[in-house]
Design a protein around this motif. Structure first.
Motif, PDB file in Angstrom:
ATOM      1  N   ALA A 507       0.784  -1.291   0.023  1.00 27.44           N
ATOM      2  CA  ALA A 507       0.208   0.050   0.061  1.00 27.44           C
ATOM      3  C   ALA A 507       0.831   1.323   0.181  1.00 27.44           C
ATOM      4  N   GLU A 508       1.684   1.270   0.843  1.00 27.66           N
ATOM      5  CA  GLU A 508       2.773   2.426   0.781  1.00 27.66           C
ATOM      6  C   GLU A 508       3.579   2.706  -0.597  1.00 27.66           C
ATOM      7  N   ARG A 509       3.954   1.390  -1.009  1.00 28.11           N
ATOM      8  CA  ARG A 509       4.785   1.486  -2.366  1.00 28.11           C
ATOM      9  C   ARG A 509       3.723   1.927  -3.492  1.00 28.11           C
ATOM     10  N   ARG A 510       2.460   1.864  -3.427  1.00 30.43           N
ATOM     11  CA  ARG A 510       1.504   2.074  -4.526  1.00 30.43           C
ATOM     12  C   ARG A 510       1.398   3.736  -3.882  1.00 30.43           C
ATOM     13  N   ASN A 511       1.451   4.075  -2.665  1.00 29.02           N
ATOM     14  CA  ASN A 511       1.212   5.574  -2.508  1.00 29.02           C
ATOM     15  C   ASN A 511       2.403   6.412  -3.177  1.00 29.02           C
ATOM     16  N   LEU A 512       3.494   5.877  -2.972  1.00 31.61           N
ATOM     17  CA  LEU A 512       4.830   6.353  -3.508  1.00 31.61           C
ATOM     18  C   LEU A 512       4.727   6.617  -5.029  1.00 31.61           C
ATOM     19  N   MET A 513       4.521   5.386  -5.674  1.00 30.80           N
ATOM     20  CA  MET A 513       4.424   5.418  -7.016  1.00 30.80           C
ATOM     21  C   MET A 513       3.118   6.312  -7.495  1.00 30.80           C
ATOM     22  N   GLY A 537      14.849  -3.862 -13.096  1.00 34.04           N
ATOM     23  CA  GLY A 537      13.414  -3.884 -13.570  1.00 34.04           C
ATOM     24  C   GLY A 537      12.834  -2.631 -13.111  1.00 34.04           C
ATOM     25  N   VAL A 538      11.328  -2.644 -13.752  1.00 33.27           N
ATOM     26  CA  VAL A 538      10.567  -1.357 -13.525  1.00 33.27           C
ATOM     27  C   VAL A 538       9.599  -1.651 -12.407  1.00 33.27           C
ATOM     28  N   VAL A 539       9.338  -0.351 -11.813  1.00 32.18           N
ATOM     29  CA  VAL A 539       8.453  -0.626 -10.569  1.00 32.18           C
ATOM     30  C   VAL A 539       7.034  -0.129 -11.101  1.00 32.18           C
ATOM     31  N   MET A 540       5.880  -0.699 -11.069  1.00 33.71           N
ATOM     32  CA  MET A 540       4.729  -0.444 -11.342  1.00 33.71           C
ATOM     33  C   MET A 540       3.860   0.501 -10.400  1.00 33.71           C
ATOM     34  N   ASP A 541       3.163   1.149 -10.996  1.00 33.13           N
ATOM     35  CA  ASP A 541       2.121   1.916 -10.044  1.00 33.13           C
ATOM     36  C   ASP A 541       1.359   1.122  -9.292  1.00 33.13           C
ATOM     37  N   ASP A 542       0.921  -0.175  -9.740  1.00 32.59           N
ATOM     38  CA  ASP A 542       0.158  -1.082  -9.005  1.00 32.59           C
ATOM     39  C   ASP A 542       0.356  -2.285  -9.797  1.00 32.59           C
ATOM     40  N   PHE A 543       1.285  -3.245  -9.049  1.00 34.66           N
ATOM     41  CA  PHE A 543       1.356  -4.430  -9.757  1.00 34.66           C
ATOM     42  C   PHE A 543       0.242  -5.481  -9.918  1.00 34.66           C
ATOM     43  N   ASP A 544      -0.787  -5.550  -9.250  1.00 36.18           N
ATOM     44  CA  ASP A 544      -1.990  -6.116  -9.546  1.00 36.18           C
ATOM     45  C   ASP A 544      -2.972  -5.557 -10.319  1.00 36.18           C
TER      46      ASP A 544
END
Length: 668
Positions: A507-513, A537-544
């Motif tokens: 959830a915090e990762r999604r918040n930062l992205m 690799g690339v970090v997605m806004d929301d991996f799911d």
């Protein structure tokens, strides 16, 4: 004490102000050196750190018996390697309360300038150190070159990479943590480590069931730093380049959070405040970092090590602390009965449910599911959002990349491979068979007929139409083989491999992205350690999400001297019966040799990974220009008859590039 130097007694950082025109012979100081007997030396070398345009932190430690009294130490800094002229010539005091370590912040320096420094006690000089200040903010830069490293275990593998790194032409080194490892075999011989690294034995320590002992007291942690700094290769690396360091877990305790340890299932139910404070103090004493430690603060959060750096107009570097403020793992070890199911090999749906429940209980706040903590997260957003440089670099301890395995699909693949092994005529149908069997397993789970009555409807139809295998033949020859290999239903799910990483704080990762995406913040690249593997690799806004959007890049460095990720998971599938069925996803044995399959597995189930190398050690060198970021992953040779390999230590190099303006990684 003269006009150019004063002491900040609260955290004992000496501040010296550079001047010009001092004589290099030792004159120019208002106070002559008090006499000191020649029974001291600088056994642990010198170091510099945290370069800024007008300052740098210098470090040393005095070794010797002074009856617990202070030792007078002279610091000299020059722009000349022969110290013919000095900009600093100050008398300092090394105090027993700080283990006779000195941290001196030298201010008033010129930007983008090389300086040489040394310390003196009586007639004894320290080794000469070389450091360099950062370019002034806004200065146009054509290039910046630095290394990033992590995970330098004294007791596993070798340190030849340090010797090689010291010969490179670099501006600085970023250390993303695990500078020491707190658990040791305590005097017992350790396999797979170079012979010049003798066994360690803690002064105090606490014994684990495995027989290992972990650092518990301030003297334990000091002992480890002194042991690590006794190696000439680490000393040479520090003497050659300024280091910008952050801690990860092993500077305190494996997979820790706040002041909690996690060796046993119920460990993290009890605070270890005194131990955490001892770890904080030892790190402060032995790393040349521009931070303060408040021993008058009784909490374990008595030090702030997250901080930012700017290099001309080219790069902003944010160094975060992902241990001191993080919340507990989403599923506690006590609830899971151990680390499997809590930190490792966790069902993705269970992880998400636990996170959603904690957020709901907190009224939507991220505090109880945060790795950075509320204050540091706001600081990160402010600094990365306000950076005026082309690149925004993030010294990040644990990987931001999703690392998961769809075990339904993976097990279907393994079952199909066994079928093909007994009927090679089916080989051309392999991919279609895997797809069909995956669908059949999911259908059985959904209908509640698994494992007693799996119909294999899709696979039956495929083999009937494509291979001429009728239903009777299928039931007689294929179904029994499949039924005998069906795993427990609990395995047929998507598993997250490591919830101690950002996957456990999604959830915090999604918040930062979302912050980066909403504010159109580009050219953000994380420099990561911890996991003992190379990834890019690339970090997605929301991996799911159904169609996730790449937002930034994560470059993950392997351990400089450590075990490897593949060896860790090999141990799991070899020793935990629950995961024996997925052994082939980690490794295979071919003609008696172990063949790594984890690289392929991870990239197959995580398409955002452009590069994966999970059974190596090494370091990374970044060359940064306005147009691109070039990262060279140096993969080390192995031990040779118990010794570090001869130079060059690099066996091979893999290079990835990140073009400016896009969240893209290209393997070149």
């Amino acid at each position: 004490m003269d006009r150019r130097q004063f002491l900040k007694w609260g955290s004992f950082i000496t501040v010296s102000v550079a001047t010009t025109g001092l004589a290099g012979c030792g004159g120019g100081d208002d106070n002559p050196d008090p006499p000191e007997p020649d029974l001291f030396d600088f056994r642990h070398g010198v170091a510099s750190g945290d370069p800024r345009p007008d300052s740098v932190v210098l470090w040393t430690r005095v070794e010797g018996d002074n009856g617990r009294r202070h030792v007078n130490v002279r610091l000299q800094v020059s722009t000349q390697e022969d110290f013919s002229t000095l900009v600093v010539n100050d008398l300092l005091r090394a105090l027993p309360e700080w283990d006779y370590t000195l941290r001196t912040k030298v201010t008033g320096l010129s930007a983008a300038t090389t300086y040489y420094y040394r310390f003196r006690v009586g007639s004894r000089f320290s080794p000469v150190g070389r450091t360099r200040t950062a370019p002034a903010a806004g200065t146009p830069l054509s290039q910046l070159k630095f290394a990033f490293v992590s995970c330098q275990d004294w007791s596993i593998n070798h340190w030849a990479g340090m010797e090689e790194l010291a010969q490179q032409d670099l501006d600085f080194i970023v250390h993303t943590g695990d500078y020491i490892y707190e658990a040791v075999a305590d005097g017992a011989p350790v396999n797979l480590v170079e012979s010049r690294h003798t066994p360690l034995s803690l002064p105090d320590g606490t014994t684990l069931p495995s027989g290992f002992r972990y650092a518990t007291t301030l003297e334990d942690y000091r002992y480890l730093y002194k042991a690590y700094r006794s190696d000439a290769r680490l000393q040479a690396l520090h003497a050659r380049f300024p280091m910008i360091a952050i801690w990860d877990d092993h500077e305190f305790s494996d997979d820790c959070w706040q002041d909690r340890q996690s060796y046993d299932a119920d460990d993290d139910q009890s605070p270890q405040t005194a131990r955490r404070r001892s770890a904080n103090q030892a790190w402060f004493e032995y790393l040349p970092a521009d931070v303060t430690l408040d021993l008058n603060n009784p909490s374990f959060q008595n030090i702030q090590i997250y901080r930012a750096f700017t290099f001309g107009n080219l790069a902003t570097l944010l160094m975060t602390d992902e241990r001191l403020y993080r919340a507990d793992h989403l599923i506690s070890e006590a609830n899971a009965g151990g680390d499997v199911g809590s930190r490792f090999f966790i069902r993705r749906d269970a992880l998400k449910a636990a996170e959603d429940a904690k957020i709901a209980a907190a009224g939507g706040a991220l505090t109880q599911v945060s790795m950075l903590g509320d204050a540091q997260r706001a600081w990160w957003q402010d600094r990365v959002g306000g950076a005026a440089t082309t690149w925004k670099l993030w010294g990040n301890q644990v990987s931001l990349l999703r690392m998961q395995i769809d075990l339904t699909e993976a097990i279907a693949e393994l079952m199909v491979l066994r079928l093909i092994a007994s009927n090679t005529a089916l080989t051309p149908l392999r991919d279609q068979m895997e797809t069909a069997l995956t669908a059949d397993l999911r259908a059985a789970l959904s209908s509640g007929t698994y494992p007693n009555n799996v119909a294999y409807t899709n696979l039956r139809q495929l083999l009937s139409t494509q291979a001429g295998i009728d239903s009777a033949t299928f039931d007689a020859n294929i179904k029994p083989t499949l039924d005998s290999r069906l795993p427990p239903a609990s395995l047929l799910a998507t598993y997250v491999l490591n919830a101690d990483q950002w996957d456990g704080y999604d959830a915090e990762r999604r918040n930062l992205m979302a912050f980066l995406k909403t504010n159109n913040v580009r050219n953000v690249v994380a420099l990561t350690g911890d996991i003992h593997a190379f990834f890019a690799g690339v970090v997605m806004d929301d991996f799911d999400a159904a169609t996730p959007t790449p937002v930034m890049v994560d470059l993950v460095g392997a351990g400089l001297s450590s075990n490897t990720l593949m060896s860790t998971y090999k141990s799991v599938v070899d020793n935990d019966p629950r995961f024996a069925e997925i052994k082939a996803l980690i490794y295979e044995e071919v003609s008696g040799a172990v063949v790594n399959t984890l690289n392929r597995t991870l990239q197959h189930f995580n398409p955002w990974m452009r590069y994966a190398e999970t059974n190596v050690t090494g370091y990374a060198i970044v060359t940064l220009t306005p147009d691109k970021l070039n990262c060279a992953f140096h993969i080390m040779k192995g031990l040779v008859d118990g010794n570090a390999p001869p130079q060059p230590a690099t066996a091979r190099v893999t290079t990835v590039e990140v073009p400016a303006g896009s969240a893209v990684v290209n393997v070149v």
